[in-house]
Write a protein that holds these residues in place. Structure first.
Motif, short mmCIF file in Angstrom:
data_model
loop_
_atom_site.label_atom_id
_atom_site.label_comp_id
_atom_site.label_asym_id
_atom_site.label_seq_id
_atom_site.Cartn_x
_atom_site.Cartn_y
_atom_site.Cartn_z
N GLY A 13 0.78 -1.25 0.00
CA GLY A 13 0.00 0.00 0.00
C GLY A 13 0.81 1.28 0.00
O GLY A 13 0.26 2.37 0.22
N GLY A 53 -0.38 4.27 -2.54
CA GLY A 53 -1.73 4.75 -2.21
C GLY A 53 -1.75 5.47 -0.87
O GLY A 53 -2.37 6.54 -0.73
N LEU A 54 -1.06 4.90 0.12
CA LEU A 54 -1.06 5.54 1.44
C LEU A 54 -0.24 6.84 1.41
O LEU A 54 -0.60 7.81 2.08
N ILE A 86 -2.66 9.52 0.06
CA ILE A 86 -3.68 10.04 0.99
C ILE A 86 -3.05 10.64 2.24
O ILE A 86 -3.68 11.45 2.91
N SER A 116 -9.38 9.65 -0.91
CA SER A 116 -9.44 8.30 -0.36
C SER A 116 -8.79 7.33 -1.36
O SER A 116 -8.68 7.66 -2.53
N ALA A 117 -8.40 6.17 -0.88
CA ALA A 117 -7.67 5.23 -1.76
C ALA A 117 -8.21 3.82 -1.64
O ALA A 117 -8.47 3.34 -0.53
N ASP A 118 -8.37 3.17 -2.80
CA ASP A 118 -8.56 1.72 -2.84
C ASP A 118 -7.24 1.08 -3.22
O ASP A 118 -6.65 1.44 -4.25
N LEU A 119 -6.79 0.17 -2.39
CA LEU A 119 -5.52 -0.51 -2.64
C LEU A 119 -5.82 -1.86 -3.27
O LEU A 119 -6.36 -2.75 -2.60
N LEU A 147 -3.14 -0.86 7.55
CA LEU A 147 -4.28 0.00 7.88
C LEU A 147 -4.71 -0.16 9.33
O LEU A 147 -5.29 0.75 9.92
N ARG A 155 -9.90 6.34 5.31
CA ARG A 155 -9.87 6.76 3.91
C ARG A 155 -9.22 5.73 2.99
O ARG A 155 -8.89 6.04 1.84
N ALA A 156 -9.05 4.52 3.48
CA ALA A 156 -8.42 3.50 2.63
C ALA A 156 -9.08 2.15 2.84
O ALA A 156 -9.51 1.83 3.94
#
Lengths: 298, 298
Positions: free
Chosen positions: A86, A89-90, A93, A100-103, A118, A129-130
């Motif tokens: 991640g 993506g992390l 954000i 927000s993020a989709d991993l 997370l 937000r993930a």
């Protein structure tokens, strides 16, 4: 577990002449910590990543630069395709409070790391937000949507695909091999097809890759994206580029541009340039030069 | 006719932010000289070019840089595809005494200029090593061979094709339009197909083009060539590239590399960098970084 924190002057992963993709965040004895994982600090302790200590693709500078291509002020939803633990993506954000993020990660071991990341108390400011989606980025149509990757759902897509060539595939670690090897040469076509499907019109895709993948990437971006910007990443003046950072806009018809290179090191020592340090630590973005309106928020 | 000579500090064609391909060598009143031609000095008076004063593609910095990609010590035969008045080909053989050049040009007006150039007394040192072939570079098979472009005949091929896009095609001058416009989008495919056919194995092709043609060029090089080296040409630090210089080796299987950029201007003024000045005036080559053995001489 071991917690390591990269000091300000030494971002997580030094980029040298021709590094392999993904060095350990701190290449010392920590890789044999108790549970088989390490916890590594990024963005100067801004967030932390649980990573397998001795297997898999470990996040580094590539992921940080990829995250930096998401511009300041970005809002909405980002997809990190092939997210690994991640990192990219992390990082996005952590710098961008309205995003927000989709991993998205196929390998269960890495998706598990992302979920563990997370759950860390230190990442409490990011957890809401993930989310992690365990899915194969190459899925198409209904299979892809059923896996959680909806059409026209994302404002940003970032991807740092496994990009070692078949010639480099002779690694004894099968998890690492999966992360590093292109399976059959059309990886960028498959991943960018997915990126185009899940982005909103006007949404931005970002890729970090080796220069030798330039043709594949440009062809796969094809008519799906426009306004392509390619930035070479050059270790030191007169060196060949070791990476290209590529961004493009879904549905744009603007011509490609080739930007001046980003220099990794400055001066005689091993230190990063001030700009690279800022990009690596989430203190600055690397925005596009072409102006474009981001997708409308719902 | 008017003879102009570019001084050392001011090579024939200043490259500015986004120049069109081919500026007049000296953009002043000379373009209405008596016979409708100008005679322009290149390489500091090392050779001269007869060019139409008010029509057609006029040679400049692009041609000089293209010629510079032929390495010092080059021997044998070079083909300049789409030679125009012969600028790139003559620049190559003016620097390289063991090299001969075939100047391939389809447009009769430009081929005539090339022949007039070779007939100039000032170019007597080059005339025995150059000839003009009036032929369409796109020809294939027997038609191409019958036109004088034999298979496996050349050690070097250089090409500076008409590379303005269709969007730029609205020029009132049909000769200029022919020189500048890509006819149907597969120009690089057709020209590089010819380059591959006429080169000896191990021979080098060189292209100068706009960055937006990168994908087309890389795809057309495809399996015919390897060891591709792409060098961005950047006017000033942080500017986008305005050209790419591409070289590749017939039959090589080496991976592509992306070299650090060539900077056109240095300092605050309009002056060229010292290196650019040397390249523009035939005092230096811009050789490849990858080592390869040139084709054997007969």
């Amino acid at each position: 577990m071991t917690v390591t924190q990269a000091p300000d002057e030494k971002p997580p992963v030094p980029v040298s002449g021709q590094p392999a993709n993904g060095h350990p965040a701190e290449p010392d004895a920590k890789s044999h910590a108790v549970s088989g994982h390490t916890i590594d600090a990024f963005h100067n302790g801004g967030f932390f990543l649980v990573q397998p200590s001795d297997a898999g693709h470990r996040a580094g500078m590539d992921a940080m630069l990829l995250a930096a291509t998401v511009p300041d002020g970005a809002r909405g939803l980002l997809a990190d395709l092939g997210a690994g633990a991640g990192a990219a993506g992390l990082a996005a954000i952590n710098r961008l409070p309205d995003l927000s993020a989709d991993l998205i990660e196929r390998a269960p071991v890495m998706a598990d790391c992302a979920r563990r990341s997370l759950a860390l108390e230190e990442n409490a400011h990011l957890a809401a937000r993930a989310r992690v989606i365990e899915a194969d980025v190459s899925l198409q149509g209904k299979l892809r949507r059923d896996a959680g990757l909806a059409d026209y759902a994302y404002d940003y897509v970032i991807l740092n695909p496994p990009f070692n060539s078949a010639a480099d595939r002779k690694t004894p670690d099968p998890l690492k091999a999966e992360a590093h090897a292109m399976e059959n040469g059309d990886l960028f076509e498959r991943w960018l097809r997915t990126a185009a499907a899940i982005l909103k019109p006007g949404g931005q895709v970002s890729v970090i890759a080796r220069p030798e993948s330039m043709a594949e990437i440009l062809v796969a971006l094809g008519n799906r994206f426009g306004g392509v910007e390619v930035t070479p990443l050059v270790p030191r003046q007169t060196d060949d580029a070791i990476r290209i950072l590529v961004t493009a806009i879904k549905g744009s018809r603007a011509r490609m541009s080739l930007r001046d290179r980003l220099l990794v090191h400055e001066g005689a020592g091993h230190g990063f340039s001030a700009r690279m340090n800022d990009l690596a630590n989430g203190r600055a973005a690397f925005p596009r030069r072409m102006k474009n309106r981001p997708p409308k928020q719902r």
